[in-house]
Design an enzyme around this catalytic site. Structure first.
Site, PDB file in Angstrom:
ATOM      1  N   CYS A   1       0.854  -1.197   0.000  1.00  0.00           N
ATOM      2  CA  CYS A   1       0.000   0.000   0.000  1.00  0.00           C
ATOM      3  C   CYS A   1       0.886   1.242   0.000  1.00  0.00           C
ATOM      4  O   CYS A   1       0.759   2.134   0.838  1.00  0.00           O
ATOM      5  CB  CYS A   1      -0.946  -0.002   1.193  1.00  0.00           C
ATOM      6  N   CYS A   2       1.797   1.289  -0.955  1.00  0.00           N
ATOM      7  CA  CYS A   2       2.927   2.217  -0.882  1.00  0.00           C
ATOM      8  C   CYS A   2       2.640   3.624  -1.387  1.00  0.00           C
ATOM      9  O   CYS A   2       3.357   4.562  -1.011  1.00  0.00           O
ATOM     10  CB  CYS A   2       4.104   1.646  -1.669  1.00  0.00           C
ATOM     11  N   ALA A   3       1.675   3.793  -2.291  1.00  0.00           N
ATOM     12  CA  ALA A   3       1.477   5.101  -2.917  1.00  0.00           C
ATOM     13  C   ALA A   3       1.101   6.162  -1.878  1.00  0.00           C
ATOM     14  O   ALA A   3       0.401   5.853  -0.918  1.00  0.00           O
ATOM     15  CB  ALA A   3       0.385   4.998  -3.988  1.00  0.00           C
ATOM     16  N   PRO A   4       1.586   7.403  -2.036  1.00  0.00           N
ATOM     17  CA  PRO A   4       2.316   7.943  -3.185  1.00  0.00           C
ATOM     18  C   PRO A   4       3.833   7.781  -3.137  1.00  0.00           C
ATOM     19  O   PRO A   4       4.530   8.344  -3.976  1.00  0.00           O
ATOM     20  CB  PRO A   4       1.954   9.423  -3.147  1.00  0.00           C
ATOM     21  N   GLY A   5       4.383   7.051  -2.177  1.00  0.00           N
ATOM     22  CA  GLY A   5       5.780   6.662  -2.252  1.00  0.00           C
ATOM     23  C   GLY A   5       6.747   7.340  -1.315  1.00  0.00           C
ATOM     24  O   GLY A   5       7.966   7.123  -1.426  1.00  0.00           O
ATOM     25  N   GLY A   6       6.272   8.135  -0.361  1.00  0.00           N
ATOM     26  CA  GLY A   6       7.198   8.807   0.547  1.00  0.00           C
ATOM     27  C   GLY A   6       8.009   7.840   1.386  1.00  0.00           C
ATOM     28  O   GLY A   6       9.230   7.972   1.512  1.00  0.00           O
TER      29      GLY A   6
ATOM     30  N   ASP B   1       0.964  -1.486  -4.780  1.00  0.00           N
ATOM     31  CA  ASP B   1      -0.278  -0.747  -4.532  1.00  0.00           C
ATOM     32  C   ASP B   1      -1.284  -1.151  -5.598  1.00  0.00           C
ATOM     33  O   ASP B   1      -0.909  -1.492  -6.734  1.00  0.00           O
ATOM     34  CB  ASP B   1      -0.037   0.762  -4.576  1.00  0.00           C
TER      35      ASP B   1
ATOM     36  N   ASP C   1      -2.956  -6.353  -5.677  1.00  0.00           N
ATOM     37  CA  ASP C   1      -3.773  -6.370  -4.479  1.00  0.00           C
ATOM     38  C   ASP C   1      -2.982  -7.035  -3.354  1.00  0.00           C
ATOM     39  O   ASP C   1      -2.694  -8.231  -3.425  1.00  0.00           O
ATOM     40  CB  ASP C   1      -5.051  -7.140  -4.799  1.00  0.00           C
TER      41      ASP C   1
ATOM     42  N   CYS D   1      -2.224   6.222   9.622  1.00  0.00           N
ATOM     43  CA  CYS D   1      -2.302   7.635  10.012  1.00  0.00           C
ATOM     44  C   CYS D   1      -3.652   7.858  10.687  1.00  0.00           C
ATOM     45  O   CYS D   1      -4.421   8.741  10.323  1.00  0.00           O
ATOM     46  CB  CYS D   1      -2.098   8.566   8.822  1.00  0.00           C
TER      47      CYS D   1
END
Length: 471
Positions: free
Chosen positions: A292-297, A314, A340, A411
């Site tokens: 679930c990496c996006a947006p990649g920070g 992602d 997925d 978050c």
């Protein structure tokens, strides 16, 4: 530039790591005639159009398109749209008092225009005559000239009676604290000693925090570069690569941004690397999964900090393009896959030494950056999200090598997504062992993990838990 995962639609359907409200980018809205050249009325009409999807819970601020106003007006457009969402409970309460009867559903754009006018009068340093006249006049650009007189009357009354009307509506705590009733109830149940401070922090724009690319330059050296450029900043208290600016600025003003020396990322989000670090530091080439990496920070931060073989996963192919763009700017590389994380058809069968699961969540810890979450999120979303998080945990655990480490992150500040989620996972997973350090200098103990609450002039709200798979 956002410091948390992007705004996403409020609905989280169970497509594993398909992202919810604050994490997905909805489709582009229908484009109408450009507002540029229509002056202040065009700007306000455009703000009203942008707010309609939020008021009707059909879109988010991620769809805000500022290209249709003059470049000089784009900052004001964003300020109005984000500010209206941030103060929406009070604005709507005042609108209800000012109107003799509510607008019909087909006139939600006029309701939005009224909220835009109220926000300007109460919160912006715009001359009152301009706030009233340009806002009322904007109704003509929405093809509803009849509303001009209504808006003008409401806003002029607010001019005369602002103090009395605000005092009246602020008797309701949800209005005074600018949160829906259910949000305040959830915060109070979760954090009986801190809920009010959390709400207050949610109502303030978050600071702009940078992450220095340690492969290119030290934090101290980059801090000096900022000072030479006339940009004041201070080192973050807990994130060793972090700097918080005294005042936000456009990323194009940051020295070395285009060259990959620095990125924008909240301090709390930077702590993922500190927590996963002990599993990677002594192992060059370790296999790492960023799910679930996006947006990649966090993807980029992992690669800046460690020599790892990293797969970034992602389900949103469009948002994965941003991950690739970020890695290119920073001169980093990873295997980026659209897949997925709740399934295993993407996995080659070789276990990972470490996994970062930045799980889809309510976004309750980053409301200050995505104030539309207050309107878009619904109480029953939390249970659906918790079920999604549990499925991701169960599936990804099977891809972790014995002795490997999984860091679970959200978050969110809600226990259902955090401490309670990890407690349930531990109860059904015999080979999972808690390895979250007890003496961390940040956050507070929350079950098997660590909870950071949003701070008015500090970091966002985040939860972390570190688990090790027994050999």
């Amino acid at each position: 530039m956002s410091q948390a995962k992007d705004n996403r639609r409020h609905d989280a359907k169970p497509n594993a790591n398909k992202a919810p409200a604050h994490k997905r980018r909805p489709g582009k809205p229908h484009r109408q005639a450009p507002a540029d050249g229509q002056g202040g009325q065009g700007l306000r009409a455009e703000a009203a159009r942008a707010l309609v999807p939020i008021l009707t819970a059909r879109g988010s601020l991620a769809s805000l398109d500022d290209s249709r106003v003059a470049p000089r007006d784009r900052a004001l457009l964003r300020e109005i749209c984000y500010g209206v969402c941030r103060t929406l409970p009070r604005l709507e309460a005042l609108a209800a008092v000012l109107l003799k009867s509510p607008f019909k559903a087909r006139d939600t754009d006029i309701q939005a225009l009224l909220l835009v006018g109220i926000y300007q009068l109460l919160y912006l340093r715009i001359p009152a005559h301009a706030a009233v006249g340009e806002t009322a006049g904007a109704a003509r650009l929405l093809q509803k000239a009849w509303a001009t007189r209504v808006l003008n009357g409401c806003l002029r009354r607010l001019q005369r009676e602002a103090s009395e009307l605000q005092a009246k509506v602020d008797r309701e705590p949800a209005v005074a604290l600018l949160h829906p009733v259910w949000w305040l109830k959830s915060l109070r149940q979760a954090w009986p000693d801190d809920w009010r401070e959390i709400a207050i922090a949610n109502n303030q724009p978050g600071p702009m925090t940078l992450r220095v690319n340690r492969r290119r330059i030290s934090r101290e050296a980059y801090l000096e570069r900022l000072r030479e450029a006339g940009i004041e900043a201070r080192p973050c208290e807990h994130a060793p690569d972090g700097l918080t600016l005294d005042s936000p600025c456009d990323v194009t003003a940051l020295p070395g941004f285009a060259e990959g020396e620095v990125s924008v990322q909240d301090e709390a989000a930077q702590l993922a690397v500190e927590l996963i670090g002990p599993a990677l530091a002594p192992r060059p080439g370790a296999r790492v999964l960023d799910a679930c990496c996006a947006p990649g920070g966090k993807t980029a931060h992992l690669l800046e900090a460690f020599d790892a073989s990293l797969q970034a996963l992602d389900s949103d192919g469009e948002r994965l393009g941003r991950v690739t763009d970020t890695l290119t700017r920073l001169g980093l590389s990873a295997q980026v896959s659209t897949a997925d994380a709740g399934a295993q058809d993407w996995w080659d069968g070789t276990p990972f030494d470490a996994i970062l699961l930045d799980a889809p969540c309510s976004g309750s810890g980053v409301i200050r950056r995505h104030p539309d979450i207050k309107r878009l999120r619904r109480p029953d979303d939390i249970g659906r999200l918790a079920a999604l998080q549990a499925r991701l945990l169960d599936n990804l655990w099977q891809t972790l090598a014995p002795g490997g480490t999984l860091v679970y992150a959200t978050c969110s500040v809600l226990p259902e997504e955090n401490a309670e989620q990890i407690a349930a996972f531990l109860a059904r997973t015999p080979d999972a062992v808690v390895s979250t350090p007890e003496a961390l200098p940040w956050g507070q103990a929350a079950g098997a993990g660590r909870q950071l609450l949003p701070r008015e002039h500090g970091h966002d709200g985040f939860f972390y838990a570190r688990l090790t798979r027994q050999a």
